[in-house]
Design a protein around this motif. Structure first.
Motif, PDB file in Angstrom:
ATOM      1  N   GLU A  16       0.526  -0.969  -0.224  1.00 38.98           N
ATOM      2  CA  GLU A  16      -0.115   0.210   0.248  1.00 38.98           C
ATOM      3  C   GLU A  16       0.987   1.520   0.228  1.00 38.98           C
ATOM      4  O   GLU A  16       0.076   2.412  -0.861  1.00 38.98           O
ATOM      5  N   PHE A  17       1.618   0.766   0.489  1.00 39.34           N
ATOM      6  CA  PHE A  17       2.916   2.644   0.972  1.00 39.34           C
ATOM      7  C   PHE A  17       3.911   2.207   0.299  1.00 39.34           C
ATOM      8  O   PHE A  17       5.093   3.557   0.367  1.00 39.34           O
ATOM      9  N   GLY A  18       4.730   1.176  -0.131  1.00 40.03           N
ATOM     10  CA  GLY A  18       5.794   0.946  -0.157  1.00 40.03           C
ATOM     11  C   GLY A  18       6.802   0.356   0.865  1.00 40.03           C
ATOM     12  O   GLY A  18       6.739   1.258   1.681  1.00 40.03           O
ATOM     13  N   LEU A  19       8.283   0.530   0.028  1.00 37.88           N
ATOM     14  CA  LEU A  19       9.115  -1.046   0.911  1.00 37.88           C
ATOM     15  C   LEU A  19      10.083   0.790   1.706  1.00 37.88           C
ATOM     16  O   LEU A  19      10.145   0.068   2.227  1.00 37.88           O
ATOM     17  N   GLU A  20      10.377   1.954   1.474  1.00 42.45           N
ATOM     18  CA  GLU A  20      10.182   2.487   2.169  1.00 42.45           C
ATOM     19  C   GLU A  20       9.671   2.722   3.747  1.00 42.45           C
ATOM     20  O   GLU A  20      10.576   3.245   4.444  1.00 42.45           O
ATOM     21  N   THR A  21       8.241   2.885   3.398  1.00 43.50           N
ATOM     22  CA  THR A  21       7.748   3.461   4.653  1.00 43.50           C
ATOM     23  C   THR A  21       8.204   2.176   5.653  1.00 43.50           C
ATOM     24  O   THR A  21       8.245   2.595   6.499  1.00 43.50           O
ATOM     25  N   VAL A  22       7.777   0.997   4.442  1.00 48.24           N
ATOM     26  CA  VAL A  22       8.562  -0.439   5.789  1.00 48.24           C
ATOM     27  C   VAL A  22       9.489  -0.233   6.306  1.00 48.24           C
ATOM     28  O   VAL A  22       9.546  -0.560   7.684  1.00 48.24           O
ATOM     29  N   GLN A  34      13.785  -5.763  16.656  1.00 47.61           N
ATOM     30  CA  GLN A  34      14.082  -5.327  14.763  1.00 47.61           C
ATOM     31  C   GLN A  34      13.848  -5.167  14.086  1.00 47.61           C
ATOM     32  O   GLN A  34      13.894  -5.360  12.874  1.00 47.61           O
ATOM     33  N   GLY A  35      12.757  -5.446  13.975  1.00 44.36           N
ATOM     34  CA  GLY A  35      11.904  -5.676  12.926  1.00 44.36           C
ATOM     35  C   GLY A  35      11.924  -6.937  11.333  1.00 44.36           C
ATOM     36  O   GLY A  35      11.838  -6.936  10.753  1.00 44.36           O
TER      37      GLY A  35
END
Length: 180
Positions: A16-22, A34-35
């Motif tokens: 929905e928002f892109g890898l950069e947002t993740v 650490q995700g």
């Protein structure tokens, strides 16, 4: 909370928002993991709260709306991963009526330590159902999204209303009336 929920959430965010947002929300959330999530491990619910909070700030949308969107996304994902569970139902009302006795039993077989909400059925007819959602996590908007997507799956439409019985959303009454 099971890692599969985290991985599905991050997949939704990416789509929905892109890898950069993740990357941004993981970086800003200061997570003990650490995700780095695996579908079989268990993580603290606070990590999900941190991710949703950061996503809300990042994309300037209310957290409740994002949780609802995740419910919509999660239904499709679960349907694809476990089609046999949904295929045994002919209607969305039948599926909702069987959450406790069939669907959650199936989930518990796959994830024995999963903490699932409860759904107490108050009333059911052929085209309506009234039930109380209870969960210490208060993710009733997730349940709302799952319910709505169930009707979409069966090519049905419904009026879905809810009433917070407890202000924190840990107990919510859903009234669902199918039409069309």
């Amino acid at each position: 909370m099971k890692g599969i929920v985290f991985t599905e959430f991050l997949e939704m965010v990416e789509s929905e928002f892109g890898l950069e947002t993740v990357d941004n929300i993981i970086e800003k959330s200061d997570l003990p993991s650490q995700g780095i999530y695996t579908s079989v491990a268990t993580y603290e619910f606070n990590e999900m709260v941190a991710l949703i909070t950061q996503l809300s700030e990042e994309v300037d949308l209310p957290a409740g709306d994002l949780i609802y969107a995740f419910g919509l996304y999660l239904f499709s994902s679960l349907k694809n991963a476990h089609p046999e569970v949904i295929q045994s139902y002919r209607s969305p009302i039948g599926l909702l009526y069987s959450i406790e006795d069939h669907i959650h039993v199936h989930v518990k077989k796959l994830y024995p330590d999963a903490e699932l909400p409860t759904f107490k059925i108050l009333e059911k007819t052929d085209n309506s159902i009234s039930m109380i959602y209870s969960s210490s996590r208060g993710l009733y908007r997730l349940a709302h999204g799952l319910i709505e997507k169930a009707f979409e799956h069966f090519n049905g439409k419904a009026d879905i209303t809810y009433e917070l019985l407890k202000e924190d959303g840990t107990e919510v009454k859903f009234d669902v009336v199918q039409h069309g």
